[in-house]
Design a protein around this motif. Structure first.
Motif, short mmCIF file in Angstrom:
data_model
loop_
_atom_site.label_atom_id
_atom_site.label_comp_id
_atom_site.label_asym_id
_atom_site.label_seq_id
_atom_site.Cartn_x
_atom_site.Cartn_y
_atom_site.Cartn_z
N SER A 11 36.33 35.99 59.41
CA SER A 11 37.20 37.17 59.37
C SER A 11 38.66 36.81 59.61
N GLN A 12 38.95 35.60 60.08
CA GLN A 12 40.33 35.16 60.24
C GLN A 12 40.94 34.72 58.91
N MET A 13 40.11 34.67 57.87
CA MET A 13 40.62 34.36 56.53
C MET A 13 40.67 35.67 55.75
N GLY A 14 41.78 35.88 55.08
CA GLY A 14 41.93 37.05 54.23
C GLY A 14 42.16 36.63 52.79
N TYR A 15 41.87 37.54 51.89
CA TYR A 15 42.09 37.28 50.46
C TYR A 15 42.49 38.57 49.78
N ARG A 16 43.12 38.43 48.63
CA ARG A 16 43.45 39.58 47.80
C ARG A 16 43.65 39.11 46.38
N ARG A 17 43.39 40.02 45.47
CA ARG A 17 43.65 39.76 44.05
C ARG A 17 45.12 40.03 43.81
N VAL A 18 45.76 39.14 43.10
CA VAL A 18 47.16 39.33 42.75
C VAL A 18 47.19 40.31 41.59
N GLY A 19 47.84 41.46 41.80
CA GLY A 19 47.90 42.49 40.77
C GLY A 19 49.02 42.23 39.78
N SER A 20 48.98 42.94 38.68
CA SER A 20 50.01 42.74 37.66
C SER A 20 51.35 43.35 38.08
N SER A 21 51.33 44.48 38.78
CA SER A 21 52.59 45.09 39.18
C SER A 21 52.88 44.92 40.67
N GLU A 22 51.83 44.88 41.47
CA GLU A 22 52.00 44.66 42.90
C GLU A 22 50.73 44.04 43.46
N ASP A 23 50.88 43.36 44.59
CA ASP A 23 49.73 42.73 45.20
C ASP A 23 48.84 43.79 45.85
N LEU A 24 47.57 43.57 45.79
CA LEU A 24 46.60 44.50 46.35
C LEU A 24 46.43 44.25 47.85
N PRO A 25 45.80 45.16 48.58
CA PRO A 25 45.64 44.97 50.03
C PRO A 25 44.77 43.75 50.36
N TRP A 26 45.03 43.17 51.52
CA TRP A 26 44.25 42.04 52.01
C TRP A 26 42.87 42.53 52.46
N GLN A 27 41.85 41.71 52.22
CA GLN A 27 40.51 41.96 52.72
C GLN A 27 40.10 40.77 53.59
N ALA A 28 39.40 41.05 54.67
CA ALA A 28 38.88 39.97 55.52
C ALA A 28 37.66 39.36 54.84
N LEU A 29 37.55 38.05 54.88
CA LEU A 29 36.38 37.37 54.32
C LEU A 29 35.18 37.66 55.21
N LYS A 30 34.12 38.16 54.61
CA LYS A 30 32.91 38.54 55.35
C LYS A 30 31.73 37.69 54.89
N PRO A 31 30.72 37.57 55.75
CA PRO A 31 29.51 36.85 55.33
C PRO A 31 28.73 37.61 54.27
N LYS A 32 27.88 36.89 53.56
CA LYS A 32 27.17 37.47 52.40
C LYS A 32 26.26 38.64 52.76
N ASP A 33 25.82 38.75 54.01
CA ASP A 33 24.92 39.84 54.37
C ASP A 33 25.68 41.09 54.84
N SER A 34 26.99 41.11 54.66
CA SER A 34 27.82 42.27 55.03
C SER A 34 27.99 43.21 53.85
N ILE A 35 28.49 44.39 54.14
CA ILE A 35 28.87 45.31 53.06
C ILE A 35 30.23 44.83 52.54
N LEU A 36 30.27 44.55 51.26
CA LEU A 36 31.46 43.95 50.65
C LEU A 36 32.16 44.94 49.73
N GLU A 37 33.46 44.82 49.65
CA GLU A 37 34.26 45.58 48.69
C GLU A 37 34.48 44.69 47.47
N PRO A 38 34.37 45.24 46.28
CA PRO A 38 34.59 44.40 45.10
C PRO A 38 36.06 43.98 44.98
N ILE A 39 36.26 42.79 44.48
CA ILE A 39 37.61 42.31 44.18
C ILE A 39 38.11 42.99 42.91
#
Length: 180
Positions: free
Chosen positions: A111-139
């Protein structure tokens, strides 16, 4: 009209009659049914096989940010992701475990690592990296078939409690079909 002229006029008519009669006679035909099973195809490809945060990434005189809880290092556009399918799909990222493993069994929570998809007009919000058995938000969600290409930013918070050394783990990208 001479005999020669009559012959020249009658000959093409006879040839056409003979040819059309011969081609009109179908002696046999054969048919075949065709069945095609097209499989569902989904794929994902990464433009890098390793994401490395080095000591210089945590240099606060450069791009790293000094926070109360530690130092935040960012890797902009660190990974290029290509994915696609012949149906609508969603792309997810997760870690295999809940922590990266470091020297002498030290653990750094993913959870100390974050990621986000770089958007075409603006960067999207950061998401915390979660383990595979968590509820995940799609990139990314692509409701239609086709291919998508985008870059991913990553950041890592090294807290004052994290032991120095090299930590390792695995990030998994998954593409799944959209429910129909």
């Amino acid at each position: 009209m001479t005999k020669m002229n009559k012959l020249i006029l009658v000959l093409p008519v006879l040839v056409l009659t003979f040819v059309s009669t011969a081609s009109a006679q179908v002696l046999r035909i054969a048919t075949m049914q065709i069945v095609m099973g097209i499989p569902q195809v989904l794929w994902v490809d990464l433009g890098a096989d390793k994401l490395v945060f080095e000591e210089e990434d945590f240099d606060i005189t450069k791009d790293a940010i000094l926070l109360e809880e530690g130092i935040l290092a960012t890797k902009p556009a660190a990974v290029r992701v290509r994915a696609g399918g012949n149906i609508g799909y969603a792309i997810y990222a997760c870690s295999l475990g809940d922590a990266f493993v470091g020297p002498r069994g030290a653990r750094l929570p993913t959870s100390q690592m974050g990621y986000r998809r770089v958007g075409s007009s603006e960067d999207l919000p950061w998401q915390a990296l979660k383990p595979k058995d968590s509820i995940l938000e799609p990139i990314l969600v692509s409701p239609i078939a086709g291919e998508s290409t985008f870059d991913m930013d990553y950041r890592l918070l090294a807290t004052w409690q994290d032991a120095p050394g090299t930590y390792e783990g695995v990030i998994v990208y998954t593409v799944v079909p959209l429910e129909s």
